[in-house]
Design a protein around this motif. Structure first.
Motif, mmCIF file in Angstrom:
data_model
loop_
_atom_site.group_PDB
_atom_site.id
_atom_site.type_symbol
_atom_site.label_atom_id
_atom_site.label_comp_id
_atom_site.label_asym_id
_atom_site.label_seq_id
_atom_site.Cartn_x
_atom_site.Cartn_y
_atom_site.Cartn_z
ATOM 1 N N SER C 416 0.828 -1.207 0.000
ATOM 2 C CA SER C 416 0.000 0.000 0.000
ATOM 3 C C SER C 416 0.862 1.257 0.000
ATOM 4 O O SER C 416 0.406 2.314 -0.428
ATOM 5 N N VAL C 417 2.122 1.163 0.446
ATOM 6 C CA VAL C 417 2.967 2.367 0.458
ATOM 7 C C VAL C 417 3.326 2.807 -0.967
ATOM 8 O O VAL C 417 3.044 3.945 -1.351
ATOM 9 N N PRO C 418 3.929 1.925 -1.812
ATOM 10 C CA PRO C 418 4.165 2.368 -3.187
ATOM 11 C C PRO C 418 2.889 2.650 -3.967
ATOM 12 O O PRO C 418 2.869 3.529 -4.830
ATOM 13 N N THR C 419 1.806 1.919 -3.650
ATOM 14 C CA THR C 419 0.549 2.224 -4.338
ATOM 15 C C THR C 419 0.087 3.631 -3.986
ATOM 16 O O THR C 419 -0.372 4.387 -4.845
ATOM 17 N N GLY C 420 0.252 3.987 -2.708
ATOM 18 C CA GLY C 420 -0.046 5.355 -2.312
ATOM 19 C C GLY C 420 0.816 6.343 -3.070
ATOM 20 O O GLY C 420 0.369 7.442 -3.415
ATOM 21 N N GLY C 421 2.050 5.947 -3.362
ATOM 22 C CA GLY C 421 2.933 6.811 -4.148
ATOM 23 C C GLY C 421 2.344 7.150 -5.505
ATOM 24 O O GLY C 421 2.454 8.279 -5.988
ATOM 25 N N LEU C 422 1.688 6.163 -6.130
ATOM 26 C CA LEU C 422 1.058 6.420 -7.426
ATOM 27 C C LEU C 422 -0.021 7.497 -7.294
ATOM 28 O O LEU C 422 -0.143 8.385 -8.132
ATOM 29 N N PHE C 423 -0.803 7.392 -6.206
ATOM 30 C CA PHE C 423 -1.831 8.409 -5.984
ATOM 31 C C PHE C 423 -1.194 9.777 -5.792
ATOM 32 O O PHE C 423 -1.660 10.780 -6.331
ATOM 33 N N LEU C 424 -0.110 9.816 -5.014
ATOM 34 C CA LEU C 424 0.559 11.082 -4.753
ATOM 35 C C LEU C 424 0.965 11.744 -6.066
ATOM 36 O O LEU C 424 0.758 12.946 -6.264
ATOM 37 N N VAL C 425 1.534 10.938 -6.956
ATOM 38 C CA VAL C 425 2.025 11.492 -8.214
ATOM 39 C C VAL C 425 0.867 12.099 -9.013
ATOM 40 O O VAL C 425 0.964 13.221 -9.524
#
Lengths: 266, 203, 672
Positions: C416-425
């Motif tokens: 969920s951390v890198p997936t959250g990164g996608l949202f951030l971008v």
């Protein structure tokens, strides 16, 4: 935000219009989502017929509340951008571009740090809950003697019926599950043919019935009533019919039921 | 994205660049194949480890001879060594008699192929006897599949060198064939090792 | 390999270009496939004499014959198409001439080249697009039938036999279609353009991967006539061991698909690794390329596992093997492990390129650089790395290695951390952008909504005790539809709308696009929110009828599904109509900065008349200072694509056809 400065925008990031408005929107959405999280999941998940199900519903609610601000933040920015920054009409090559922001280190750090912290939180929560699920006998209502001596039920799935056998109760065998309330129960689950999945819906327990293997799951029924046992793994033609009833009764009723159903030939 | 028209016309690609590209592609295909080989080994070892109902390889059932697997592997390694001996140590040059040497390699690989088929025909058990029989059978069958491709590529390499089509800067084609031959030896050894690690009746 | 040799082995053109390939096309492929299938069927039935013992020992002659027949069909079809001509010419040393390569690339063949073993990546991209849309349409129709059956608690519309088969066929069709829906059409058509290449690294293998899928389709749908796939798309054993002939179709289709995916993955990865334009460093490579490579790169090791699982199933069914038969030492958990070793990376194989496409187009329609390119790349890499370590979260309730459940929960929640990164971008890119709400951009917004729901519900399922309660219920079905359809398919539709002008030379109808968008998205949310509801209430997956307590939620779901169906038909009509009669697209209708928009419509066979040199990344929006123009251009620069004014959108070649055939152009043209 040094990268994003444009002429006329010298205010601090927290004093900007969009920051404040998105913050308000975010707060409102968060509150709405938290209200949703506290009410809807519990209603949908239904009655809590075991201490496992109680824990399940609690975890579901906590995770929902924890996820609310994250979802609200993403949706708040998305919604806000559609209202405030939406272009009127089509783009044309002479139009101005957006600000050339190529990232913002504090924002990225905050986001990654925040999501990691949330992740750690749900992980600890999950591990703790897993510990309880593995040893469900910590229910204060159970007498210590009963907790050490759980009721064992042998569950066998075959296409497309469940059979329950009570080895500690004279080998009673039935096609409907009977359990005494507030006594720990251990299910030893296996299958005669294909993979099934033994699921007592209102008790929140499930484990696959594998041919040639015995899997276990355990819980403590905490509420009298009539509940559903279903098969949760596609097992062939009549998978949808592979369901039966689970009766949670008082200890006295359970004893009476055992006596009435004991195989007569000792 | 800014593009500048610096290059007019079509650059002729250096054969070495094309070769490196083919090497990358071949390497990736070998990764995929390695995943397949690993899955077969995992299958054998996992089934043996779990030994469901004690029936993986029950007493009084037949056991495959390890000799076959290792002889086939040795044969393949020999074929690979012969093939490689046709090229220089750095693989940048090629022997003048490469076509003949490579055909010898192909011959040895064909012997391995025949042995492999013989092995499968003479297993002291049928595929359906138990999980052990099935797993050993599939590992052997996977090797047959490898050897068919090996023989095909070997014939191609030899023929093209004989006809003077692969030469000079295009020797990368031979290196790729060599890479494949080396890989199938590793794969055969993996299969043989898997069975050798835990052959015989499970107690 | 032949491309290199061409320049040094000039041969007298004693025969017309193309050689035997001139006579081969889809028609000869079908004929040859059918003939060989009949021959195989006849040989198999006559050679495999039914051993009296076989019936007892589990060897199923029917399964053997069916598997042999299907394999013969596939081999015959590929042979009739000419897929094996290349390797045999290589062995025989009869290398393709430049003219042969041009013929293979489909030069001057008009629409016919779409029905041949054509190597041009643009042709292959369009073929993939049509194939994907066909499969999605087939799978969608099945979804409509499934939802119709579930409209009331016991409708009896299909009956359990048909229903179970349709569930499996719908699932498998959709999974296969979504795996290829971005990396197939856009990975093949757009990626080479985007990185400034003239074609893929291995054009013939490119055609091979596409036509293998075409060969797969009849195999897959023969299941409908062989008793269906009553096992769900997962094909869990030992249910699949005892299944009807349709399961043979299932396993053969997957084996063919896995080969195709491995070939295609290797091809795209090699292309991106070795054929980026001069100056396109990894920092300047568009994020969509990262998404595609992550997807296909992940597929390379993942799909052979799947193939192995199905090969073993084939041995079980055809030869009476015992890999999954517990009474003879087999183990169903083996299948589940092999299956999910592929099955979880596969989820990211589907979702990553779709989200990367949305990132790419978000920068265009927000007129802003990608927010934190590094975070985007690291997120993608993080997801790729973690996704191979999470497979057993599909098996929490299986009883396999319960002691490891905690660690698989750890890896799953870490994703969920890198997936959250996608949202951030994406959210960061939208922030203060100049949002142009075209259909592609609306898809980004839809994804932000859907994928949050899909992601959060995924966290519930990653929590082991919660998974014990929810696994195998409609909740899971709703969850993965929110990720695969809500994020994946939505992203693919966005990508289609975004690249439609480049791929077809026409603009996609705006009005119809929006009508479809709203119908699909509203219908989608209605359908699957209803499904979450019944899942939490306790409805299992894949049931043909259900307790009347779940009636409301199911009715809601079915109504939503009809809305999706109508919306998708509108989209299909919009695509077909715009393709034929749409407004002609200018070279760069969106004002995007990636390389594919610098080539004219229609795209010349060799893509770039002059090879581009890249001096900065594709996200230079909103620059305050004037553009840097280094390095100094060569004398008489020819602006890429400057000679075209819109062009004709028809499927014909541009004015400079004669320059090169694509496969050969890298080496051959300079000599002409």
């Amino acid at each position: 935000m040094a990268t994003s400065l444009q002429p006329g925008e010298r205010t601090h990031w927290w004093a900007r219009r969009e920051t404040r408005e998105v913050f308000v929107l975010w707060a409102v959405l968060t509150v709405l989502l938290v209200i949703f999280s506290l009410t809807v999941p519990n209603a949908l998940l239904g009655v809590q017929a075991s201490n496992t199900m109680t824990a399940v519903e609690r975890t579901f609610t906590i995770l929902s509340v924890a996820a609310s601000p994250v979802a609200a933040l993403v949706w708040a920015v998305a919604l806000y951008s559609l209202v405030r920054w939406r272009r009127k009409g089509d783009w044309s090559p002479t139009d101005d571009d957006g600000p050339p922001m190529r990232g913002n280190r504090p924002a990225v750090a905050l986001w990654i740090g925040g999501s990691s912290a949330l992740c750690l939180f749900i992980l600890i929560l999950g591990l703790a809950a897993l510990q309880v699920a593995a040893s469900p006998n910590q229910n204060p209502r159970i007498a210590p003697a009963q907790a050490r001596n759980p009721l064992v039920v042998e569950v066998t799935g075959e296409q497309w019926v469940w059979t329950f056998r009570y080895p500690g109760n004279g080998g009673v065998e039935t096609d409907q599950l009977y359990l005494p309330v507030n006594r720990a129960v251990v299910f030893k689950v296996t299958s005669d043919d294909v993979v099934h999945s033994f699921w007592v819906v209102e008790m929140g327990i499930k484990v696959d019935a594998n041919p040639g293997e015995i899997t276990t799951t355990q819980t403590v029924p905490t509420r009298l009533g009539l509940y559903n046992v279903r098969c949760a793994e596609l097992c062939g033609l009549l998978h949808a019919d592979m369901e039966t009833a689970a009766h949670v009764v008082t200890a006295r009723q359970f004893a009476a039921w055992v006596n009435a159903n004991k195989p007569s030939a000792g | 994205m800014t593009t500048e028209s610096l290059v007019k016309a079509h650059p002729i690609e250096d054969a070495e660049i094309v070769g490196r590209r083919w090497m990358t592609g071949a390497g990736l295909l070998i990764v995929a194949d390695a995943s397949f080989v690993a899955a077969l080994s995992f299958t054998y070892l996992y089934l043996r480890g779990v030994n469901t109902e004690g029936e993986f390889h029950p007493p009084k059932s037949a056991t495959a001879s390890l000799w076959w697997s290792w002889v086939i592997t040795a044969c393949m390694v020999a074929g690979f060594a012969v093939y490689r001996s046709g090229m220089g140590r750095s693989q940048q040059t090629v022997s003048s008699r490469f076509a003949g040497i490579a055909m010898l390699g192909v011959l040895i690989m064909t012997v391995a192929l025949v042995l492999n088929i013989l092995q499968m025909a003479t297993f002291p058990f049928a595929v359906r006897d138990n999980a052990y029989a099935s797993a050993v059978f599939v590992i052997a069958a996977g090797n047959v599949f490898h050897l068919l491709i090996t023989v095909f590529t070997g014939i191609g390499a030899a023929n093209r060198v004989r006809r003077g089509l692969t030469k000079g800067s295009q020797l990368w084609a031979l290196r790729i064939v060599g890479l494949w031959w080396g890989w199938v030896c590793v794969a055969a050894a993996t299969g043989a090792l898997t069975i050798s690690m835990a052959n015989g009746i499970v107690r | 390999m032949s491309t290199v040799d061409t320049a040094e082995a000039p041969r007298v053109a004693e025969s017309p270009a193309g050689g035997v390939m001139r006579w081969l096309n889809m028609g000869t492929g079908i004929v040859c496939g059918i003939v060989l299938a009949f021959v195989g069927h006849w040989l198999a039935t006559s050679l495999i004499t039914a051993n009296p013992d076989d019936a007892v020992s589990g060897v199923n002659v029917t399964n053997q014959v069916q598997i042999v027949t299907m394999a013969c069909w596939a081999i015959g079809f590929m042979a009739g198409l000419g897929a094996f001509v290349g390797p045999f010419r290589w062995v025989l040393g009869r290398d393709n001439t430049h003219a042969d390569e041009s013929f293979l690339a489909g030069k001057d063949q008009g629409v016919w080249r779409y029905f041949r073993f054509t190597t041009d990546h643009k042709v292959v991209g369009i073929q993939y697009l049509v194939l994907t849309m066909t499969m999605l349409a087939a799978g969608g129709t099945m979804a409509m039938l499934i939802r119709t059956n579930l409209i009331t608690s016991n409708s009896g519309f299909l009956g359990p036999q048909t229903y179970n088969s349709l569930v499996g066929l719908h699932g498998l069709t959709m999974i296969l279609a979504t795996i290829i829906m971005v990396t197939g059409p856009f990975g093949n058509f757009i990626v080479p353009l985007m990185i400034g290449a003239r074609d893929m690294a291995f054009p013939r293998l490119n055609a091979l991967s596409l036509w293998l899928l075409v060969a797969m389709l009849p195999v897959l749908y023969s299941a409908a006539f062989l008793g269906g796939i009553p096992t769900g798309w997962t094909g869990y054993t030992p249910l699949a061991d005892q299944g009807p002939g349709g399961v043979n179709s299932y396993l053969m289709a997957i084996i063919i698909f896995a080969i195709s995916t491995a070939v295609s993955g290797m091809n795209i990865t090699t292309t991106v690794l070795s054929m980026r334009a001069r100056g396109m460093t990894w920092n300047r490579t568009p994020i969509f390329v990262y998404g595609v490579v992550a997807s296909v790169g992940l597929a390379i090791p993942a799909f052979p596992m799947f193939m192995t699982a199905e090969v073993l199933l084939g041995v079980d069914r055809g030869l009476g093997g015992n890999f999954y038969v517990a009474s003879a030492g087999g183990q169903p958990w083996l299948y589940q492990n092999l299956f999910w070793l592929m099955g979880h990376p596969e989820v990211y194989v589907i979702v990553l390129p779709a989200i990367a496409a949305l990132m790419e187009l978000t920068t265009v329609f927000a007129r802003k650089p990608l927010f934190s390119f590094n975070a985007a790349v690291l997120s993608i890499l993080g997801i790729v790395g973690l996704s191979v370590m999470v497979w057993a979260h599909h098996m929490f309730t299986s009883g396999w290695a319960t002691a490891l459940n905690g660690s698989f929960m750890l890896t799953t929640e870490l994703i969920s951390v890198p997936t959250g990164g996608l949202f951030l971008v994406i959210v960061g890119t939208i922030w203060r952008g100049r949002i142009w709400t075209t259909l592609p951009m609306m898809s980004t917004y839809a994804m932000l909504w859907n994928f949050i729901i899909g992601g959060v519900t995924g966290i519930y399922l990653s929590d082991v005790p919660l998974d014990y309660a929810l696994q195998g219920s409609m909740f899971v079905t709703a969850h993965f539809h929110y990720t695969l359809m809500g994020a994946g398919l939505t992203g693919a539709i966005g990508a289609l709308a975004y690249w439609f002008p480049k791929m077809t030379g026409r603009m996609l109808d705006k009005t119809l696009g929006f009508v479809s968008f709203w119908m699909v998205q509203i219908g989608f949310n209605v359908t699957f929110l209803g499904m979450f509801m019944v899942g939490m209430e306790g409805q299992p997956r894949r049931v043909e009828h259900y307790n009347s307590a779940f009636a409301t939620g199911n009715f809601i779901s079915t109504m939503g599904a009809y809305a999706i169906g109508v919306g998708m038909l509108v989209l299909l009509y919009a695509v077909v109509d715009s393709w034929r009669n749409g407004e002609r697209a200018p070279m760069n209708p969106w004002g995007a900065k990636t390389l594919e928009w610098t080539v004219p419509n229609p795209i010349p066979l060799e893509n770039f008349h002059v090879m581009p040199v890249v001096t900065e990344d594709a996200y230079g929006y909103g620059r305050l200072e004037p553009r840097p123009t280094a390095p100094e251009p060569a004398p008489e620069p020819v602006p890429v694509g400057a000679y075209v004014d819109g062009g004709s959108g028809d499927l014909v070649e541009g004015p400079d056809d004669e320059i090169a055939g694509s496969g050969d152009s890298r080496t051959g043209t300079a000599t002409t």
